[in-house]
Design a protein around this motif. Structure first.
Motif, mmCIF file in Angstrom:
data_model
loop_
_atom_site.group_PDB
_atom_site.id
_atom_site.type_symbol
_atom_site.label_atom_id
_atom_site.label_comp_id
_atom_site.label_asym_id
_atom_site.label_seq_id
_atom_site.Cartn_x
_atom_site.Cartn_y
_atom_site.Cartn_z
ATOM 1 N N GLU A 105 -13.189 34.988 -19.584
ATOM 2 C CA GLU A 105 -13.002 35.331 -18.176
ATOM 3 C C GLU A 105 -13.914 34.510 -17.277
ATOM 4 O OE1 GLU A 105 -13.338 39.273 -15.258
ATOM 5 O OE2 GLU A 105 -13.192 39.490 -17.443
ATOM 6 N N GLU A 108 -12.626 30.965 -17.088
ATOM 7 C CA GLU A 108 -11.435 30.894 -16.237
ATOM 8 C C GLU A 108 -11.827 30.948 -14.758
ATOM 9 O OE1 GLU A 108 -7.467 30.564 -15.179
ATOM 10 O OE2 GLU A 108 -8.393 30.313 -17.158
ATOM 11 N N ARG A 109 -12.841 31.723 -14.436
ATOM 12 C CA ARG A 109 -13.260 31.887 -13.040
ATOM 13 C C ARG A 109 -14.020 30.681 -12.532
ATOM 14 N NH1 ARG A 109 -14.392 31.472 -8.685
ATOM 15 N NH2 ARG A 109 -15.325 32.921 -7.169
ATOM 16 N N THR A 112 -12.736 26.341 -15.285
ATOM 17 C CA THR A 112 -11.417 25.721 -15.116
ATOM 18 C C THR A 112 -11.252 25.058 -13.752
ATOM 19 O OG1 THR A 112 -10.408 27.258 -16.690
ATOM 20 C CG2 THR A 112 -8.935 26.132 -15.146
#
Length: 373
Positions: A105, A108-109, A112
């Motif tokens: 998570e 991804e936050r 990325t």
């Protein structure tokens, strides 16, 4: 050993050299430096489109799986072009820590979009009293309900003015080293911006009772990951310094060929020829040490840190020597803003102080040799 580049790596080097020639002239560089902090850079977007932002990271976290040699090629090109973009400070260092410590998570936050060029980050680890010791810090992180409270000061944080968030190291109550993501707009975070001698934008941070949620914590035992990330950063800096030294040597040689005294080019004087030879000897030895640093990244921690410290110490000494010689051989004009070699000289002097100077790394090498004797 065979240190020749593969066909793909030669293509990468050629592409970067053309890009630097087209997009980072002295005038274009000045425009980049004068742009407002946080402004979206066209060159950074080009880096993203070419895959340069993905290159240093593994495929497991969304990167292209480039190795140390690929990073060395990129950093040498950035050094030759004297590129002001925060490739190391805004991408590699914080991105490496996110890749090592972040969960799915958190990656991804923060990671990325970093690799896509949508934002930049910064790493805040250095403190005034700790000097270059990333572990001897006084910034604290304490449990506060379901979250965390951070208090302390950070010094010389590169790219903080353009970063969406800072990765901040802090000491936990049990003595371990934690790492936290602090968004730039967090209440209690204040920033003092300034330019370093080589025109980089840096900041001092004050963290006054900053409240963070639990998911802002990347790790409660980040010491080993931080050491590995700093080793990667030092190897990258050595490569960047080699690129800058190449251009400083070439510009100095070109000047000696063009400048005439008593009707004779300065390059014809034997004493100046000897000084140019000394510059190139330092350059080639620094190149070898940069390769040593790059090829040592996968070794065991102690051996890796020893070799990279030796490389950083020598490259720092060589960078300062070449900077001083370039200025002296250009004469008084070498100190002026209009003489572009002065900008390379300032960058080379600053290189020695980033992530540990010569004295710091020589002390580390000395201690290592005493311990294994």
């Amino acid at each position: 050993m065979d240190f020749s580049l593969s066909d793909e790596q030669r293509m990468l080097a050629d592409t970067l050299d053309r890009l630097m020639a087209d997009r980072v002239s002295p005038e274009q560089r000045r425009t980049m430096l004068e742009a407002p902090a946080g402004a979206r850079s066209p060159l950074w977007q080009t880096f993203a489109e070419l895959g340069l932002l993905h290159m240093p990271f593994t495929e497991e976290v969304g990167g292209l799986g480039g190795d140390g040699t690929d990073l060395m090629i990129i950093m040498q090109a950035l050094g030759r072009g004297l590129v002001p973009e925060p490739y190391l400070a805004g991408l590699v260092l914080p991105g490496e820590l996110l890749a090592r410590l972040g969960d799915a998570e958190q990656r991804e936050r923060w990671l990325t979009p970093l690799l896509e060029g949508e934002h930049q980050l910064a790493l805040a680890w250095q403190e005034n009293d700790a000097r270059y010791d990333a572990h001897g810090i006084s910034t604290t992180a304490r449990r506060d309900g379901d979250g965390w409270r951070l208090d302390g000061h950070k010094q010389l944080v590169f790219n903080a003015a353009s970063a969406l968030a800072m990765l901040v190291t802090a000491r936990l109550d049990d003595g371990r080293l934690g790492l936290f993501v602090v968004p730039a707009d967090t209440t209690g975070l204040s920033r003092h911006d300034y330019r370093t001698i080589d025109d980089q934008l840096a900041s001092d941070l004050t963290l006054d009772a900053i409240a963070l949620t639990n998911d802002a914590c990347l790790g409660l035992d980040a010491a080993q990951a931080l050491d590995a990330t700093q080793a990667l950063g030092r190897a990258a800096l050595c490569a960047e310094a080699v690129g800058a030294m190449e251009v400083a040597c070439q510009q100095t040689l070109d000047y000696l060929k063009e400048r005439r005294q008593f009707g004779t080019p300065l390059s014809a004087f034997q004493s100046l020829q000897h000084r140019m030879v000394d510059m190139h000897l330092h350059l080639e030895q620094a190149r070898s040490m940069a390769i040593l640093a790059t090829t040592s990244l996968a070794l065991a921690d102690n051996e890796r840190d020893y070799r990279i410290a030796a490389a950083k110490a020598y490259c720092g000494e060589a960078a300062r020597f070449i900077a001083e010689q370039a200025i002296q051989l250009h004469g008084g004009m070498g100190m002026t803003e209009e003489c572009y070699v002065s900008h390379y000289a300032k960058r080379l002097v600053m290189f020695d102080h980033y992530l540990g100077d010569v004295d710091h790394h020589l002390e580390y090498v000395s201690d290592h040799l005493l311990n294994v004797a």
